[in-house]
Design an enzyme around this catalytic site. Sequence first.
Site, PDB file in Angstrom:
ATOM      1  N   MET A 111      35.531  69.242  56.367  1.00 47.43           N
ATOM      2  CA  MET A 111      36.880  69.806  56.241  1.00 47.43           C
ATOM      3  C   MET A 111      37.634  69.823  57.573  1.00 47.43           C
ATOM      4  SD  MET A 111      35.744  73.013  53.866  1.00 47.43           S
ATOM      5  CE  MET A 111      34.520  72.774  52.559  1.00 47.43           C
ATOM      6  N   SER A 112      37.308  68.869  58.439  1.00 41.93           N
ATOM      7  CA  SER A 112      37.992  68.854  59.745  1.00 41.93           C
ATOM      8  C   SER A 112      38.117  67.417  60.242  1.00 41.93           C
ATOM      9  CB  SER A 112      37.197  69.690  60.757  1.00 41.93           C
ATOM     10  OG  SER A 112      35.950  69.094  61.023  1.00 41.93           O
ATOM     11  N   HIS A 122      41.416  75.369  60.881  1.00 44.77           N
ATOM     12  CA  HIS A 122      41.317  74.428  59.760  1.00 44.77           C
ATOM     13  C   HIS A 122      42.501  74.565  58.817  1.00 44.77           C
ATOM     14  CE1 HIS A 122      37.196  75.193  61.162  1.00 44.77           C
ATOM     15  NE2 HIS A 122      36.917  73.958  60.763  1.00 44.77           N
ATOM     16  N   ASN A 130      23.571  69.658  55.373  1.00 45.60           N
ATOM     17  CA  ASN A 130      23.094  69.851  53.992  1.00 45.60           C
ATOM     18  C   ASN A 130      23.354  68.590  53.183  1.00 45.60           C
ATOM     19  OD1 ASN A 130      26.014  71.161  54.392  1.00 45.60           O
ATOM     20  ND2 ASN A 130      25.915  70.245  52.350  1.00 45.60           N
ATOM     21  N   ALA A 141      30.468  69.847  61.296  1.00 46.48           N
ATOM     22  CA  ALA A 141      29.364  70.015  60.360  1.00 46.48           C
ATOM     23  C   ALA A 141      29.802  69.347  59.068  1.00 46.48           C
ATOM     24  CB  ALA A 141      29.104  71.491  60.124  1.00 46.48           C
ATOM     25  N   HIS A 182      27.122  78.865  53.598  1.00 49.96           N
ATOM     26  CA  HIS A 182      27.661  78.721  54.957  1.00 49.96           C
ATOM     27  C   HIS A 182      26.599  79.025  56.021  1.00 49.96           C
ATOM     28  CE1 HIS A 182      30.801  78.331  57.916  1.00 49.96           C
ATOM     29  NE2 HIS A 182      30.622  79.555  58.351  1.00 49.96           N
ATOM     30  N   HIS A 196      33.494  80.559  64.850  1.00 52.06           N
ATOM     31  CA  HIS A 196      34.597  79.747  65.372  1.00 52.06           C
ATOM     32  C   HIS A 196      35.459  80.454  66.440  1.00 52.06           C
ATOM     33  CE1 HIS A 196      33.903  77.484  61.578  1.00 52.06           C
ATOM     34  NE2 HIS A 196      34.424  76.468  62.209  1.00 52.06           N
ATOM     35  N   TYR A 246      42.263  74.792  55.694  1.00 55.11           N
ATOM     36  CA  TYR A 246      41.922  75.738  54.621  1.00 55.11           C
ATOM     37  C   TYR A 246      42.156  77.202  54.993  1.00 55.11           C
ATOM     38  CZ  TYR A 246      37.333  76.082  57.006  1.00 55.11           C
ATOM     39  OH  TYR A 246      36.340  76.243  57.914  1.00 55.11           O
ATOM     40  N   GLU A 247      42.403  77.465  56.273  1.00 54.35           N
ATOM     41  CA  GLU A 247      42.753  78.834  56.668  1.00 54.35           C
ATOM     42  C   GLU A 247      44.246  79.080  56.469  1.00 54.35           C
ATOM     43  OE1 GLU A 247      40.664  80.043  60.493  1.00 54.35           O
ATOM     44  OE2 GLU A 247      40.305  77.893  60.446  1.00 54.35           O
ATOM     45  N   SER A 265      31.319  73.739  63.562  1.00 55.19           N
ATOM     46  CA  SER A 265      30.570  74.915  63.087  1.00 55.19           C
ATOM     47  C   SER A 265      29.137  74.901  63.584  1.00 55.19           C
ATOM     48  CB  SER A 265      30.464  74.916  61.561  1.00 55.19           C
ATOM     49  OG  SER A 265      31.711  75.027  60.972  1.00 55.19           O
TER      50      SER A 265
END
Length: 246
Positions: free
Chosen positions: A183-184, A62, A207, A92, A218, A40, A64-65, A10
């Site tokens: 998340m990756s 991902h 962050n 990220a 985001h 993306h 989560y998609e 990201s």
Amino acid sequence: MGMVGIVLGSGLGVLAEEVDITNEVDFTEAGLAVSTVPGHAGKFLFGKLGGTDVCLMKGRVHLYEGHGAEAVTAGVRWMAEHGVSSLVLTNAAGSVNRDFTPGEWMMLSDHLNLTGASPLSGASFIDMSVAYDAAWRADFRKVAKGQGMKLNEGIYAGLRGPQYETPAEIRMLRTVGADAVGMSTVLEAIQARALGLRVVGFSCLTNWAAGMQENLNHEEVLETGKSAARVMARLLKEVIAAREAP
Ligand code: HPA
């Protein structure tokens, strides 16, 4: 000499500006699923970075998609089929370690796959005891030092998402040894190791993880990634240009 694949996380798309692009292949042309998350766009970019052949993968998909582990790692298999023998995974991530400040990078020394998923099936008992290549990591450490770049090293916890974590989850992750959370990356690293690729991974700490700062959005993640990407581009350029053939 095999090509170096670089998966861009990201906000890290600006890394592509450092590469002299000679060819582009859209994910759809390659038969891959396309991501729907802003920031993306899905394509492979072939070119040269510091004289070395590279293949950038921009816009991973991902879990989560709603994609399965197989779709999430299809890009890694595609790159391996197209001549990539070494793979740089970037992402990220939120910083869980209080000594690792947002805006800095963390090189993955290891990971925690907390997605509950795997791209492998059947009796794929591959060795994951050194997932992230020790010698290659030593090169990055040395070059970063020479460049005066602060390069943290630590453990990346890969979760499914898409919601960010709760403060309680972050405390749990810190307790089990995580330094960063995202998340990756973990499934791609597993797939790459199963194919015998040499792997390194880098987290752009965008962050503080939940409970360590006020709130999380985001946009902030994408913005921090952009400026940190320039620092990573310089590191990658020097290491990849100087690397020995594996
Ligand atoms: N948590 C999970 N994924 C992330 C974060 C985070 O805090 N920041 C960027 N990706």
